[in-house]
Design a protein around this motif. Structure first.
Motif, PDB file in Angstrom:
ATOM      1  N   ASN A  46       0.823  -1.212   0.000  1.00 10.72           N
ATOM      2  CA  ASN A  46       0.000   0.000   0.000  1.00 10.72           C
ATOM      3  C   ASN A  46       0.855   1.259   0.000  1.00 10.72           C
ATOM      4  OD1 ASN A  46      -2.542  -1.212  -0.059  1.00 10.72           O
ATOM      5  ND2 ASN A  46      -2.546  -1.526   2.139  1.00 10.72           N
ATOM      6  N   PHE A  50       0.786   3.994  -2.889  1.00  7.32           N
ATOM      7  CA  PHE A  50       0.536   5.403  -2.553  1.00  7.32           C
ATOM      8  C   PHE A  50       1.610   6.287  -3.164  1.00  7.32           C
ATOM      9  CE2 PHE A  50       1.622   9.022   0.104  1.00  7.32           C
ATOM     10  CZ  PHE A  50       0.417   9.694   0.173  1.00  7.32           C
ATOM     11  N   ASN A  51       2.847   5.859  -3.059  1.00  2.22           N
ATOM     12  CA  ASN A  51       3.983   6.647  -3.523  1.00  2.22           C
ATOM     13  C   ASN A  51       4.008   6.784  -5.045  1.00  2.22           C
ATOM     14  OD1 ASN A  51       6.219   8.183  -2.990  1.00  2.22           O
ATOM     15  ND2 ASN A  51       7.623   6.474  -2.894  1.00  2.22           N
ATOM     16  N   ASN A  53       1.292   6.406  -7.340  1.00  2.00           N
ATOM     17  CA  ASN A  53       0.122   7.007  -7.982  1.00  2.00           C
ATOM     18  C   ASN A  53       0.121   8.524  -7.868  1.00  2.00           C
ATOM     19  OD1 ASN A  53      -1.663   4.882  -9.075  1.00  2.00           O
ATOM     20  ND2 ASN A  53      -1.383   4.074  -7.010  1.00  2.00           N
ATOM     21  N   LYS A  59      -4.590   7.834  -4.200  1.00  5.54           N
ATOM     22  CA  LYS A  59      -3.656   7.912  -3.069  1.00  5.54           C
ATOM     23  C   LYS A  59      -4.398   7.776  -1.749  1.00  5.54           C
ATOM     24  CE  LYS A  59       0.410  10.256  -4.264  1.00  5.54           C
ATOM     25  NZ  LYS A  59       1.339  11.200  -3.795  1.00  5.54           N
ATOM     26  N   GLU A  60      -5.559   8.443  -1.641  1.00  2.00           N
ATOM     27  CA  GLU A  60      -6.369   8.354  -0.422  1.00  2.00           C
ATOM     28  C   GLU A  60      -6.812   6.920  -0.166  1.00  2.00           C
ATOM     29  OE1 GLU A  60      -9.664  11.037  -0.641  1.00  2.00           O
ATOM     30  OE2 GLU A  60      -8.382  12.811  -0.549  1.00  2.00           O
ATOM     31  N   TYR A  62      -5.272   4.120  -1.047  1.00  2.00           N
ATOM     32  CA  TYR A  62      -4.154   3.328  -0.546  1.00  2.00           C
ATOM     33  C   TYR A  62      -3.754   3.730   0.870  1.00  2.00           C
ATOM     34  CZ  TYR A  62      -3.553   1.029  -4.999  1.00  2.00           C
ATOM     35  OH  TYR A  62      -3.751   0.248  -6.118  1.00  2.00           O
ATOM     36  N   LEU A  63      -3.906   4.998   1.191  1.00  2.00           N
ATOM     37  CA  LEU A  63      -3.604   5.448   2.542  1.00  2.00           C
ATOM     38  C   LEU A  63      -4.614   4.874   3.535  1.00  2.00           C
ATOM     39  CD1 LEU A  63      -1.356   7.128   3.665  1.00  2.00           C
ATOM     40  CD2 LEU A  63      -2.794   9.145   3.465  1.00  2.00           C
ATOM     41  N   ALA A 105       0.911   8.350   8.667  1.00  5.60           N
ATOM     42  CA  ALA A 105      -0.141   8.138   7.666  1.00  5.60           C
ATOM     43  C   ALA A 105      -1.226   9.198   7.799  1.00  5.60           C
ATOM     44  CB  ALA A 105      -0.731   6.740   7.816  1.00  5.60           C
ATOM     45  N   LYS A 109      -2.362  12.014   5.136  1.00  2.00           N
ATOM     46  CA  LYS A 109      -3.767  12.170   4.790  1.00  2.00           C
ATOM     47  C   LYS A 109      -4.188  13.634   4.919  1.00  2.00           C
ATOM     48  CE  LYS A 109      -8.055   9.803   5.889  1.00  2.00           C
ATOM     49  NZ  LYS A 109      -8.688   8.873   6.813  1.00  2.00           N
ATOM     50  N   ASP A 112      -2.575  15.849   2.140  1.00  2.00           N
ATOM     51  CA  ASP A 112      -3.192  15.719   0.821  1.00  2.00           C
ATOM     52  C   ASP A 112      -4.537  16.445   0.729  1.00  2.00           C
ATOM     53  OD1 ASP A 112      -1.129  14.358  -0.315  1.00  2.00           O
ATOM     54  OD2 ASP A 112      -2.021  12.377  -0.065  1.00  2.00           O
TER      55      ASP A 112
END
Length: 117
Positions: A46, A50-51, A53, A59-60, A62-63, A105, A109, A112
């Motif tokens: 994950n 995240f890194n 995409n 990204k959200e 996967y986070l 994390a 979040k 972003d």
């Protein structure tokens, strides 16, 4: 392993510590051990996703998946402690690692632009 991504480094350290604990798991706890291993590697997956995409929405996702995996690892370590497979000290060390990763994390979040937690 020295990645530029802090959350990846912390997760890698945590997984290394957990893997050292898994060596001493009794054979009767093979399901718990396998679930811990799968969850650890899914968390790393994950982070890489995240890194890589670029889309904020992806990204959200996967986070959020990472946060779920961290919660599951917390549950599995609590179960391991309750079953007396790991010591209190080992449980506390893993919990501190997981809290540190979880804070990072949530920081990502928030960074972003997601307001709700």
């Amino acid at each position: 392993m020295n990645y530029n991504f802090k959350i990846l480094n912390s997760t890698y350290k945590t997984i290394n510590y957990i893997n050292k604990l898994l060596v001493n798991f009794p054979k009767k706890e093979v399901v718990l051990k396998n679930n811990i291993e799968k969850t650890c590697y899914a968390a790393i997956e994950n982070i890489f996703a995240f890194n890589i995409n670029d889309s904020i929405r992806i990204k959200e996702k996967y986070l959020k998946d990472l946060l779920v995996k961290l919660s599951m690892l917390d549950f599995y370590t609590r179960t391991s402690y309750d079953k007396k497979v790991i010591s209190r000290h080992q449980f506390e060390v893993v919990s501190r690692f997981l809290i540190q990763i979880r804070k990072m994390a949530f920081g990502l979040k928030k960074k972003d632009g997601e307001v709700s937690v």
